[in-house]
Design a protein around this motif. Structure first.
Motif, PDB file in Angstrom:
ATOM      1  N   ASN A 174       0.825  -1.216   0.000  1.00 49.35           N
ATOM      2  CA  ASN A 174       0.000   0.000   0.000  1.00 49.35           C
ATOM      3  C   ASN A 174       0.855   1.259   0.000  1.00 49.35           C
ATOM      4  OD1 ASN A 174      -2.436  -1.356  -0.056  1.00 49.35           O
ATOM      5  ND2 ASN A 174      -2.741  -1.289   2.159  1.00 49.35           N
ATOM      6  N   LYS A 175       2.003   1.190   0.639  1.00 49.48           N
ATOM      7  CA  LYS A 175       2.879   2.358   0.735  1.00 49.48           C
ATOM      8  C   LYS A 175       3.612   2.637  -0.567  1.00 49.48           C
ATOM      9  CE  LYS A 175       6.900   4.038   3.367  1.00 49.48           C
ATOM     10  NZ  LYS A 175       7.848   3.707   4.465  1.00 49.48           N
ATOM     11  N   VAL A 176       4.111   1.584  -1.228  1.00 56.45           N
ATOM     12  CA  VAL A 176       5.000   1.801  -2.376  1.00 56.45           C
ATOM     13  C   VAL A 176       4.307   1.663  -3.725  1.00 56.45           C
ATOM     14  CG1 VAL A 176       6.994   1.044  -1.033  1.00 56.45           C
ATOM     15  CG2 VAL A 176       5.772  -0.619  -2.467  1.00 56.45           C
ATOM     16  N   ASP A 177       3.168   0.984  -3.770  1.00 58.58           N
ATOM     17  CA  ASP A 177       2.525   0.706  -5.059  1.00 58.58           C
ATOM     18  C   ASP A 177       1.585   1.834  -5.448  1.00 58.58           C
ATOM     19  OD1 ASP A 177       1.738  -0.574  -7.386  1.00 58.58           O
ATOM     20  OD2 ASP A 177       0.252  -1.837  -6.377  1.00 58.58           O
ATOM     21  N   THR A 178       2.131   2.965  -5.748  1.00 52.06           N
ATOM     22  CA  THR A 178       1.327   4.157  -6.050  1.00 52.06           C
ATOM     23  C   THR A 178       0.684   4.095  -7.434  1.00 52.06           C
ATOM     24  OG1 THR A 178       3.310   5.300  -6.835  1.00 52.06           O
ATOM     25  CG2 THR A 178       2.711   5.585  -4.510  1.00 52.06           C
ATOM     26  N   ARG A 179       1.179   3.230  -8.300  1.00 51.43           N
ATOM     27  CA  ARG A 179       0.649   3.147  -9.668  1.00 51.43           C
ATOM     28  C   ARG A 179      -0.275   1.937  -9.851  1.00 51.43           C
ATOM     29  NH1 ARG A 179       5.819   3.901 -13.515  1.00 51.43           N
ATOM     30  NH2 ARG A 179       4.218   3.447 -15.072  1.00 51.43           N
ATOM     31  N   HIS A 180      -0.670   1.317  -8.751  1.00 53.42           N
ATOM     32  CA  HIS A 180      -1.616   0.195  -8.796  1.00 53.42           C
ATOM     33  C   HIS A 180      -1.109  -0.930  -9.692  1.00 53.42           C
ATOM     34  CE1 HIS A 180      -4.994   3.317  -7.817  1.00 53.42           C
ATOM     35  NE2 HIS A 180      -4.121   3.173  -6.838  1.00 53.42           N
ATOM     36  N   THR A 181       0.116  -1.307  -9.462  1.00 54.89           N
ATOM     37  CA  THR A 181       0.715  -2.399 -10.228  1.00 54.89           C
ATOM     38  C   THR A 181       0.270  -3.754  -9.715  1.00 54.89           C
ATOM     39  OG1 THR A 181       2.637  -1.045 -10.773  1.00 54.89           O
ATOM     40  CG2 THR A 181       2.925  -3.428 -10.904  1.00 54.89           C
ATOM     41  N   VAL A 182       0.089  -3.885  -8.405  1.00 58.99           N
ATOM     42  CA  VAL A 182      -0.351  -5.148  -7.807  1.00 58.99           C
ATOM     43  C   VAL A 182      -1.879  -5.196  -7.871  1.00 58.99           C
ATOM     44  CG1 VAL A 182      -0.279  -6.623  -5.775  1.00 58.99           C
ATOM     45  CG2 VAL A 182       1.637  -5.082  -6.267  1.00 58.99           C
ATOM     46  N   ILE A 183      -2.420  -6.242  -8.490  1.00 58.30           N
ATOM     47  CA  ILE A 183      -3.867  -6.268  -8.744  1.00 58.30           C
ATOM     48  C   ILE A 183      -4.594  -7.416  -8.060  1.00 58.30           C
ATOM     49  CG2 ILE A 183      -3.654  -5.050 -10.939  1.00 58.30           C
ATOM     50  CD1 ILE A 183      -4.005  -7.795 -12.339  1.00 58.30           C
ATOM     51  N   MET A 184      -3.864  -8.378  -7.492  1.00 62.90           N
ATOM     52  CA  MET A 184      -4.544  -9.511  -6.880  1.00 62.90           C
ATOM     53  C   MET A 184      -3.578 -10.196  -5.916  1.00 62.90           C
ATOM     54  SD  MET A 184      -7.312 -11.643  -9.065  1.00 62.90           S
ATOM     55  CE  MET A 184      -6.274 -12.806  -9.909  1.00 62.90           C
ATOM     56  N   LEU A 185      -4.131 -10.946  -4.951  1.00 58.76           N
ATOM     57  CA  LEU A 185      -3.323 -11.628  -3.952  1.00 58.76           C
ATOM     58  C   LEU A 185      -3.763 -13.079  -3.808  1.00 58.76           C
ATOM     59  CD1 LEU A 185      -3.398  -8.875  -1.183  1.00 58.76           C
ATOM     60  CD2 LEU A 185      -1.394  -9.499  -2.549  1.00 58.76           C
ATOM     61  N   GLN A 186      -2.785 -13.970  -3.830  1.00 56.48           N
ATOM     62  CA  GLN A 186      -3.030 -15.380  -3.527  1.00 56.48           C
ATOM     63  C   GLN A 186      -2.534 -15.648  -2.115  1.00 56.48           C
ATOM     64  OE1 GLN A 186      -1.870 -18.660  -6.356  1.00 56.48           O
ATOM     65  NE2 GLN A 186      -0.554 -19.256  -4.633  1.00 56.48           N
ATOM     66  N   ILE A 187      -3.375 -16.220  -1.270  1.00 55.68           N
ATOM     67  CA  ILE A 187      -3.020 -16.494   0.120  1.00 55.68           C
ATOM     68  C   ILE A 187      -2.538 -17.935   0.238  1.00 55.68           C
ATOM     69  CG2 ILE A 187      -3.843 -16.534   2.494  1.00 55.68           C
ATOM     70  CD1 ILE A 187      -5.908 -14.443   1.745  1.00 55.68           C
ATOM     71  N   GLU A 188      -1.280 -18.098   0.645  1.00 58.57           N
ATOM     72  CA  GLU A 188      -0.618 -19.393   0.710  1.00 58.57           C
ATOM     73  C   GLU A 188      -0.545 -19.993  -0.703  1.00 58.57           C
ATOM     74  OE1 GLU A 188       0.746 -19.876   3.540  1.00 58.57           O
ATOM     75  OE2 GLU A 188      -0.465 -18.681   4.897  1.00 58.57           O
ATOM     76  N   PRO A 283      -8.903  -8.452  -5.217  1.00 57.34           N
ATOM     77  CA  PRO A 283      -9.412  -9.820  -5.121  1.00 57.34           C
ATOM     78  C   PRO A 283      -8.425 -10.736  -4.397  1.00 57.34           C
ATOM     79  CG  PRO A 283      -9.762  -8.954  -7.328  1.00 57.34           C
ATOM     80  CD  PRO A 283      -8.900  -7.962  -6.618  1.00 57.34           C
ATOM     81  N   LEU A 284      -8.978 -11.648  -3.609  1.00 58.67           N
ATOM     82  CA  LEU A 284      -8.205 -12.618  -2.839  1.00 58.67           C
ATOM     83  C   LEU A 284      -8.626 -14.023  -3.260  1.00 58.67           C
ATOM     84  CD1 LEU A 284      -8.815 -11.042   0.695  1.00 58.67           C
ATOM     85  CD2 LEU A 284      -6.847 -10.606  -0.805  1.00 58.67           C
ATOM     86  N   TYR A 285      -7.660 -14.908  -3.425  1.00 52.46           N
ATOM     87  CA  TYR A 285      -8.011 -16.271  -3.811  1.00 52.46           C
ATOM     88  C   TYR A 285      -7.006 -17.256  -3.223  1.00 52.46           C
ATOM     89  CZ  TYR A 285      -4.208 -16.457  -7.273  1.00 52.46           C
ATOM     90  OH  TYR A 285      -2.974 -16.475  -7.877  1.00 52.46           O
ATOM     91  N   VAL A 286      -7.359 -18.526  -3.309  1.00 50.63           N
ATOM     92  CA  VAL A 286      -6.460 -19.619  -2.954  1.00 50.63           C
ATOM     93  C   VAL A 286      -6.437 -20.603  -4.117  1.00 50.63           C
ATOM     94  CG1 VAL A 286      -6.540 -19.509  -0.441  1.00 50.63           C
ATOM     95  CG2 VAL A 286      -8.387 -20.637  -1.667  1.00 50.63           C
ATOM     96  N   ASN A 287      -5.316 -21.310  -4.266  1.00 51.88           N
ATOM     97  CA  ASN A 287      -5.159 -22.240  -5.389  1.00 51.88           C
ATOM     98  C   ASN A 287      -5.035 -23.666  -4.888  1.00 51.88           C
ATOM     99  OD1 ASN A 287      -2.577 -21.672  -4.286  1.00 51.88           O
ATOM    100  ND2 ASN A 287      -1.579 -22.359  -6.157  1.00 51.88           N
ATOM    101  N   ALA A 288      -5.418 -24.605  -5.756  1.00 53.19           N
ATOM    102  CA  ALA A 288      -5.489 -26.009  -5.360  1.00 53.19           C
ATOM    103  C   ALA A 288      -4.597 -26.882  -6.223  1.00 53.19           C
ATOM    104  CB  ALA A 288      -6.929 -26.514  -5.467  1.00 53.19           C
TER     105      ALA A 288
END
Length: 565
Positions: A174-188, A283-288
């Motif tokens: 949140n602090k460094v990504d001022t240009r919204h480069t990160v668009i999604m997160l995978q948890i574990e 968006p948050l997701y997990v993979n199988a």
């Protein structure tokens, strides 16, 4: 208003109606949800790095320009807990910063994969200070009591340490990504138990013998009719009880143990997802890791976010947006159909890197309105391979995909593969390009490349066909029954193939026939309008008999049909 203008207007309206200024979010409902980034629709044409390929700044700097050259718009990158927090409470974000910096420089978006407590079941990316302190951070155990290189999901200490590191990662992004480069997160990553179907530590065994938690009981009652068939069958086989232990509700076999373990893995993940929801709307997701090849729970990573356990995961981890399959086995169509289920938009974060990926991508976007696809170990791909052509074509289709959801996907790998459906009174049949008698590779023993495409309905009798390696024919609804088998056996010149029988003298019973008015190879412009590259007629549409795209290219065709009698 003609079809070209309708596409442009619809695309413009769709874009302007979306909220602006947001980093990334899912809009719409259920499996029909669509990813938008900064207020605009975004389809992930991605690739996932190999596990160790983002563990040094030098590798990141070397690899990312290649990814740009390959036509990707998104890269999936591990965020390694062991390198992020090498000493407890002391964080190093240099690799995260390098990833964001190089992604920006190469016009790529990023999906970070949190390699936290578990990666492919194991706790190999947990930091050394956690691994060595087994009293404070206990391990899962097999039924025989053997400790595993798997941190226990029942340990508050493991959870709190994992969550603290994950929260620090998100705060830094949140602090460094001022240009919204990160668009999604995978948890574990590919959570699941191995060797045993569940953890047999003392705390896990205590909870297995305790009553099933009330939130799952309530979920069963509220969603009985819509439960996944496999999950419902196990519950019903045990008597559809709404009170009792896990064995009382689901039986005593490995699959009952898997359901128990899935609930607690999902509960663990929910703590991280709730933390993320306080800090981001991404968006948050997990993979199988899939339950393939006839393996049983414990032989595959049991209790992960598998399709047959989707209800358990939805109940215990409601802050997640979806679950996703990692596909390395044959049967791409079947695997994605299991995950493109109601309420679960399709995203394929890992798929085996191969020459068929482009065809698979067209199928996923065409048939299942996928959020995106991502071959694994993408840095080892061919810079000028078929995937680059596929991604370029898909990227050009963005405005049409955004405004037209009436579409079908096709994926063919052999002569026996065929898809037929009715639309607007037209019987549409699609087959592999090699079913035509024009390419020696079809019969010389060569392995048939996968053919993949999508058909998008623009208006009645008007379509976009996009992809590679398909041939498509169009008939009136009653025309196929009235046609004789002999008519379908034509040589390269369109005349009857040698040995074909003469057409039957039976009376023609159909009322109207479908003809091809025009087939144009087109370029889709950013505003959704189309520019004709060339008119395909004569030999190129077999004198009006079909529309086709060869196996060596990816194209977009604009097809208009007409009725005659």
């Amino acid at each position: 208003m003609n079809a070209f203008l309708k596409i442009a207007v619809a695309a413009a309206l769709s874009l302007t109606s979306l909220s602006s200024g947001a980093q990334s979010q899912l809009v719409g409902a259920g499996a029909g949800r669509q990813l938008q980034v900064d207020g605009k629709p975004f389809f992930i044409l991605g690739g996932e790095l190999g596990n160790s390929s983002a563990s040094s700044e030098a590798d990141i700097k070397r690899i990312f320009p290649k990814l740009n050259s390959m036509g990707l718009n998104t890269v999936l990158v591990p965020a390694y807990w062991d390198l992020l927090e090498p000493q407890e409470g002391k964080f190093d974000f240099s690799l995260v910063d390098a990833t964001i910096r190089e992604a920006e420089a190469n016009n790529l978006k990023v999906v970070f994969l949190w390699f936290g407590a578990w990666k492919n079941s194991m706790s190999c990316y947990a930091p050394e200070w956690l691994k060595v302190d087994c009293r404070r951070f206990p391990r899962a155990r097999t039924k025989q009591g053997k400790p595993l290189e798997i941190a226990s999901a029942f340990s508050e200490n493991v959870l709190n340490a994992d969550k603290k590191a994950f929260e620090n990662l998100l705060n830094h992004i949140n602090k460094v990504d001022t240009r919204h480069t990160v668009i999604m997160l995978q948890i574990e990553n590919e959570i699941g138990m191995l060797e045993s179907a569940r953890d047999y530590s003392s705390e896990a065994t205590r909870l297995f013998n305790a009553p099933v938690p009330q939130d799952l009981i309530s979920y069963l009652k509220a969603n009985k009719k819509s439960l996944h068939p496999d999950f419902r069958a196990r519950w019903e086989a045990a008597g559809s009880k709404l009170k009792g232990s896990w064995a009382d509700l689901f039986g005593t076999d490995l699959y009952a143990e898997e359901i128990f373990m899935a609930y607690h893995y999902a509960t663990y993940v929910q703590h991280l997802a709730k933390t993320a929801r306080r800090l981001t709307q991404m968006p948050l997701y997990v993979n199988a890791a899939l339950n393939s090849r006839g393996r049983q729970p414990g032989q595959y990573p049991s209790a992960g976010p598998l399709a047959h356990l989707v209800d358990v995961w939805r109940c215990a981890a409601p802050s997640l947006d979806f679950i996703s399959p990692d596909i390395y086995d044959p049967g791409f169509e079947q695997w994605v159909s299991r995950y493109a289920m109601p309420g679960n938009p399709l995203f394929v974060p890992e798929m085996r890197l191969c020459e068929d990926n482009g065809a698979q991508a067209f199928y996923a976007f065409g048939e299942h309105n996928a959020l995106g696809v991502s071959p694994f170990s993408i840095e080892n791909g061919n810079v000028d391979g078929k995937l680059k052509k596929a991604y370029a074509t898909l990227n050009s289709l963005t405005p049409i995909l955004t405004s037209h959801t009436a579409r079908h996907g096709m994926l063919f790998e052999s002569a026996s593969d065929e898809r037929t459906w009715l639309e607007d009174g037209v019987r549409i049949t699609a087959r592999h390009f090699f079913t035509l008698p024009w390419d020696s590779r079809a019969t010389d023993g060569s392995k048939w490349p996968a053919a993949g495409a999508m058909l998008i309905r623009l208006a009645p009798m008007e379509y976009i066909l996009a992809g590679s390696g398909v041939v498509m024919t169009f008939q009136g609804q009653d025309e196929a029954a009235a046609s004789s088998a002999a008519q379908a056996k034509l040589g390269e010149d369109g005349f009857a193939a040698t040995g074909s029988k003469q057409e039957s003298a039976a009376t023609w019973t159909a009322t109207k026939r479908i003809g091809i008015a025009s087939v144009d190879q087109v370029e889709v412009l950013p505003d959704g309008s189309m520019r004709r590259i060339r008119r395909l007629n004569g030999d190129e549409d077999h004198q009006g008999r079909h529309a086709r795209i060869g196996v060596d290219d990816f194209q977009v065709l604009h097809i208009k049909l007409y009725l005659y009698e």
